[in-house]
Design an enzyme around this catalytic site. Structure first.
Site, mmCIF file in Angstrom:
data_model
loop_
_atom_site.group_PDB
_atom_site.id
_atom_site.type_symbol
_atom_site.label_atom_id
_atom_site.label_comp_id
_atom_site.label_asym_id
_atom_site.label_seq_id
_atom_site.Cartn_x
_atom_site.Cartn_y
_atom_site.Cartn_z
ATOM 1 C CG ASP A 15 0.739 -5.668 -5.850
ATOM 2 O OD1 ASP A 15 0.707 -4.874 -6.795
ATOM 3 O OD2 ASP A 15 0.428 -5.345 -4.678
ATOM 4 C CG ASP A 47 1.299 -5.194 5.906
ATOM 5 O OD1 ASP A 47 0.415 -5.922 5.420
ATOM 6 O OD2 ASP A 47 2.491 -5.548 5.990
ATOM 7 C CG PHE A 67 -4.311 -3.265 -11.012
ATOM 8 C CD1 PHE A 67 -2.983 -3.463 -11.335
ATOM 9 C CD2 PHE A 67 -4.634 -2.154 -10.239
ATOM 10 C CE1 PHE A 67 -1.985 -2.595 -10.892
ATOM 11 C CE2 PHE A 67 -3.664 -1.281 -9.788
ATOM 12 C CZ PHE A 67 -2.335 -1.499 -10.113
#
Ligand SMILES: C[S@@+](CC[C@H](N)C(=O)[O-])C[C@H]1O[C@@H](n2cnc3c(N)ncnc32)[C@H](O)[C@@H]1O
Length: 253
Positions: free
Chosen positions: A161, A138, A234
C-alpha cells in the site's frame, strides 16, 4: 490448531473478519499501540473461496497470534526448507504462479486481506502446490514474534500500500525499523525484492534499503523487471493509470 468442526461458522459473502480457526491472538497483541501498514477492512468471500478455506485452511494456514515461533522445516515437511516470505499477497494468483515455477523453494504468504486466503487455497488445490503456506495477520508480528533469526531465504513485497498522502507516509511498510526487523530474519545471501508503481515510494524503498548496512543493492539503483514476476492485480491497475513500475533487489550480506 482447531479442527474444521470447531472453526467459527462463516458463510460465503459474510464478513470474514475473524473467520480463521486457530488460537486467539495474545492479549498483549490486542493492546499494542502501533501504526499499521494496512487498511482496516473486512473482506467479502465468494463461495469458491469459502469452500477452499473450509477444506484446506487447517492443512496450510495459521493465524498470526504472536504466541509461538514457527518450525518452518516441520511445517513445510522439508529438511532445511528454503523459505521466502511474501508480505501482502493480495488475492495470491501471482504467489501461486511463482510457487509453481519454483517447486524447490517454499513460500510463506502473509496478508490481512481474508478473501485472498480462500483464493490462494483454491489455487494450492487446483495447482497441486505443496510448497505454499499461508498466514493471516500482521507481517510485522509474524516476523517479530514467530520467525526465528536467520530463518528466511528471501523476502518479497510486491505493490505494498503506497499511502500517498503525506499524513499517511508513516504507515508505509518499508521504513528503517521494519527493514532492521526483516533483515534480522534473513539468512546471509537471502534476497529482498520489492516492487511498486508509486514513484515516491520506489525512491523511499531504494533509500531505506540502501541505508541498511546489512543489505547490498544487486543493481546500481532500480532492478530490471524480472520476467518471472507475474503481473499482479495492483500492478495492472498502476499500469492502466500510466504509472512506471519499479523493482528493487537487495541481498543480505
Ligand atoms: C496494494 S495490495 C497488493 C497486493 C498484491 N501484492 C498485488 O500486487 O496485487 C497490498 C497488500 O498488502 C497487505 N498488507 C499491508 N500491510 C500488511 C502487513 N503489515 N501484514 C500483512 N499484509 C499486509 C494488504 O492487506 C494488501 O492485501
Amino acid at each position: 490448531m482447531s479442527s474444521q468442526t470447531t472453526a467459527p461458522a462463516i458463510t460465503p459473502d459474510a464478513d470474514v473478519d475473524d473467520a480463521r480457526p486457530g488460537s486467539p491472538v495474545s492479549p498483549e497483541l490486542h493492546r499494542e499501540r502501533r501504526i499499521r501498514s494496512f487498511h482496516p477492512r473486512k473482506g467479502r468471500m465468494s463461495t469458491a473461496q469459502y469452500d477452499a478455506l473450509a477444506r484446506s485452511w487447517d492443512g496450510y494456514g495459521i493465524r498470526v497470534d504472536g504466541r509461538r515461533q514457527l518450525d518452518l522445516d516441520a511445517w513445510f515437511g522439508r529438511a532445511d526448507a528454503r523459505v521466502v516470505l511474501e508480505i501482502g499477497f493480495g488475492m495470491g494468483d501471482a504467489t501461486a504462479t511463482m510457487a509453481a515455477a519454483e517447486p524447490d523453494r517454499c513460500v510463506l504468504a502473509v496478508d490481512v486481506h481474508t478473501p485472498g486466503h480462500g483464493n490462494l487455497l483454491r489455487r494450492i488445490e487446483s495447482d497441486d502446490l505443496d510448497n505454499v503456506r499461508l498466514a493471516e495477520g500482521d507481517a510485522v508480528v509474524l516476523l517479530r514474534d514467530q520467525l526465528a533469526p536467520e530463518s528466511l531465504d528471501g523476502l518479497r513485497i510486491f505493490f505494498p500500500d503506497p499511502w500517498p498522502k503525506a499524513r499517511h507516509h508513516k504507515r508505509r511498510l518499508i521504513q528503517p525499523e521494519f527493514v532492521a526487523l526483516a533483515v534480522s530474519r534473513l539468512r546471509p545471501g537471502a534476497t529482498v525484492h520489492c516492487a511498486t508503481d508509486w514513484e515516491p515510494y520506489a525512491e523511499q524503498m531504494l533509500e531505506v534499503l540502501s541505508g541498511s548496512a546489512e543489505l547490498a543493492n544487486l543493481h546500481t539503483d532500480y532492478a530490471p523487471r524480472p520476467d518471472w514476476r507475474p503481473v499482479t492485480k495492483f500492478e495492472r491497475q498502476g499500469l492502466a493509470k500510466g504509472h512506471v513500475v519499479r523493482d528493487v533487489l537487495f541481498r543480505r550480506v
